[in-house]
Design a protein around this motif. Structure first.
Motif: not given
Length: 641
Positions: A296, A322-324, A346, A350, A353, A598
């Motif tokens: 990350t 983190t998410s994408t 996660t 995530s 991701a 998003g």
């Protein structure tokens, strides 16, 4: 401070043959933007995740993997406190010289489980790198009772400690064609130093942490003592300034700067720079992207022990949000890397991701929405189109392009030289682009409800910023193009708008049936978009959307935005800083209510559908799909020649 003397070391790794390394320049700069075009064909990506309940358990899990891949036995280990990332990145080069893992420790010292792992591996030597003496005296005493040789390295500040650790290297590593090499990174930017870790470990290159504008006496002295011939600077001038470059050059040290527009780009740029630079065995390549690690970009602590494991594997470290994941990481991973190791749980990267990283879907730089067709620009420059093909709108040209735009039933693109190529409907000579170099292009003619699609385009000359327009001139949108220098241009149904440079003033011309020309607002703006009967611009300095013309689409939603797009009866923008899509205007085909969640990097709007490019490089479209214009294909066929 050094608690005990003597140099540490193992036989250094000797670099193998260079593979596509840049020609040595006094101050070379390598960035990711020039690298992704050569990424090659996508391959299926497999994922592995190393993680624990906290940073210490994650570090221990990474250390266990390192020991296993070293054959179960290691002589040395480097222990660092888990509270300061600087200690861990400083440790990378020294750990490489010892063929050792780097283990994070809480203030009380390594856990009983961690000590058992080190014992079982046969560790006899411990080097503790602890600038602020975060590990207590009792923790050090327990280590000394358990291991035969324990040494403490500390320092007054990160620069001093990094210089001390550099002097402890048995033999400074060499890069082919560059010589004895050190890596220089900001003491305030963890990501640049962190991604350097695997390279520092593998090549036995010290990571020297500097202030932005000066090396300082400790680093200057270490560079001279170690006879450094080449420095790799991590990050752009905002992290390590040109003043530092000047100091290095004055010391007769050649410089290569590894930097990109984002931290993700910088990681990819370093991975490419060292591609094949170190031989892991005769005639084999190292850092050739057969595998990579991903961490990350939000926090350093899950990946601070990754450098030894990835260095042993000859694998670079890439970054993800983190998410994408960013499109630079996604493109690199899919095109070159069949195996990825994720560091952390996660909460760090995530499952969503991870799924994007593993997907084989194309990765895009940009999208363009026509009346009933959509085109997209893949990373690497290939154009693909889908939807209505009644006027050959899908007949995209072969080759590599840098910019794309779509109008009513035609599209245009600019190649690397800035030359425009257009395809699709040519009923108004909208395909006859002038033969000159352009910096930006916009395709117009997307019709409002009940009107007929027209076709025209406008572009900004690369030299001078003048506006050129061609195609349908029913409302003077071609012949009335204003003189002067402009920084941005947008094309609607029968009108166009541009931003004067450097004032940021909005200038519009052509059809004015709803005030989309005459009601252009005063002020300074940094982005502009033209719809069928309205237009919008983003104001300096607050990023607010100001719209005028047709009322429904001109009622901007309050907020600060980074990007704006106008369709026939809808406007969409990207909210700052989240990248969230926000739309307003006509919602008869769910152009507003179906806007996805998003983070996005760009958005485009057409007659009745909207598309946006995620930060990961995926495209999402919504609204009208009567011709398949919102159905993004998962597989788009082989690349065009």
């Amino acid at each position: 401070m050094v608690a005990s003397g003597g140099r540490l070391g193992r036989a250094p790794w000797r670099p193998g043959r260079a593979c596509a390394l840049t020609t040595l320049l006094t101050a070379a700069v390598l960035s990711a933007s020039t690298l992704l075009a050569d990424a090659g064909a996508a391959t299926s990506v497999t994922l592995d995740r190393i993680w624990g309940a906290d940073r210490y358990e994650t570090s221990l899990a990474v250390t266990k993997r390192f020991v296993a891949e070293a054959g179960g036995r290691v002589d040395s280990a480097v222990v660092v406190p888990g509270t300061d990332w600087r200690d861990a990145v400083i440790a990378a080069g020294l750990a490489g010289s010892l063929d050792a893992p780097v283990l994070l420790s809480p203030a009380a010292g390594p856990s009983a489980t961690a000590l058992e792992v080190l014992d079982h591996a046969g560790v006899s030597r411990i080097v503790v790198i602890d600038r602020a003496r975060s590990l207590g005296a009792s923790a050090l005493e327990r280590l000394r009772r358990r291991f035969a040789d324990v040494e403490l390295l500390s320092g007054s500040d990160p620069s001093a400690l990094s210089a001390t650790a550099a002097r402890r290297l048995d033999d400074l590593g060499r890069l082919p064609e560059f010589g004895r090499t050190a890596m220089v990174a900001s003491a305030d930017v963890f990501v640049d130093a962190m991604v350097a870790g695997p390279v520092a470990w593998r090549g036995q290159h010290p990571i020297l942490l500097t202030s932005r504008d000066a090396l300082g006496a400790d680093i200057t002295s270490a560079l001279a003592q170690l006879d450094v011939e080449h420095a790799v600077i991590m990050g752009g001038p905002s992290a390590v300034s040109q003043a530092v470059v000047g100091e290095l050059i004055a010391a007769r040290i050649s410089v290569t700067r590894i930097g990109g527009a984002t931290r993700f780009d910088t990681a990819v740029a370093l991975a490419s720079f060292v591609d094949g630079a170190y031989a892991s065995e005769p005639d084999a390549k190292c850092f050739d992207a057969a595998a990579a690690g991903v961490a990350t970009a939000r926090s350093p602590f899950d990946a601070l022990s990754a450098a030894p494991l990835l260095g042993r594997r000859c694998s670079p470290l890439l970054l993800s949000d983190t998410s994408t994941p960013d499109r630079a990481t996604v493109s690199w991973a899919r095109a070159r890397t069949p195996s990825l190791t994720l560091f952390g749980g996660t909460a760090a990267i995530s499952e969503a991701a991870a799924g994007v990283l593993q997907s084989d879907a194309p990765v895009y730089e940009a999208a363009a929405a026509g009346a009933e067709h959509t085109c997209a620009l893949e990373v690497g420059g290939r154009i693909v189109c889908w939807g209505d093909d009644s006027s050959d709108q899908l007949d995209a040209p072969p080759g590599a392009f840098a910019v794309i735009a779509a109008g009513g039933r035609h599209s245009c693109a600019l190649d690397a030289r800035g030359h425009a190529v257009c395809w699709g409907d040519d009923s108004s000579d909208q395909l006859d682009a002038p033969d000159r170099a352009f910096a930006a292009i916009a395709a117009g003619g997307v019709q409002p409800q009940g009107a007929t699609a027209m076709g025209f385009s406008c572009a900004l000359r690369r030299a001078g910023g003048a506006v050129d327009c061609w195609g349908d001139d029913s409302y003077g949108q071609v012949r009335h193009a204003p003189a002067g220098r402009f920084s941005a241009v947008a094309a609607g149904w029968g009108h166009a708008c541009a931003l004067r440079a450097p004032s940021g003033e909005v200038v519009c011309w052509g059809f004015d049936g709803r005030g989309q020309v005459s009601k252009a607002p005063p002020g300074r703006f940094f982005a502009v978009a033209a719809g069928a009967w309205h237009a919008c611009a983003l104001r300096v300095p607050d990023g607010a959307a100001v719209c005028w013309g047709e009322s429904a689409a001109a009622q901007a939603v309050a907020g600060s935005y980074t990007h704006v797009a106008a369709g026939a009866d809808v406007t969409c923008a990207l909210r700052a800083p989240s990248g969230e899509v926000v739309c307003w205007g006509f919602d008869g085909l769910d152009q507003i209510s179906e806007a996805p969640t998003g983070a996005y990097r760009s958005v485009v709007a057409s007659a009745w559908h909207v598309c946006a490019v995620r930060v990961s490089g995926e495209i999402v479209c919504w609204g009208d799909n009567s011709e398949g214009q919102s159905a993004v294909p998962l597989v788009l066929g082989p690349p065009t020649a």
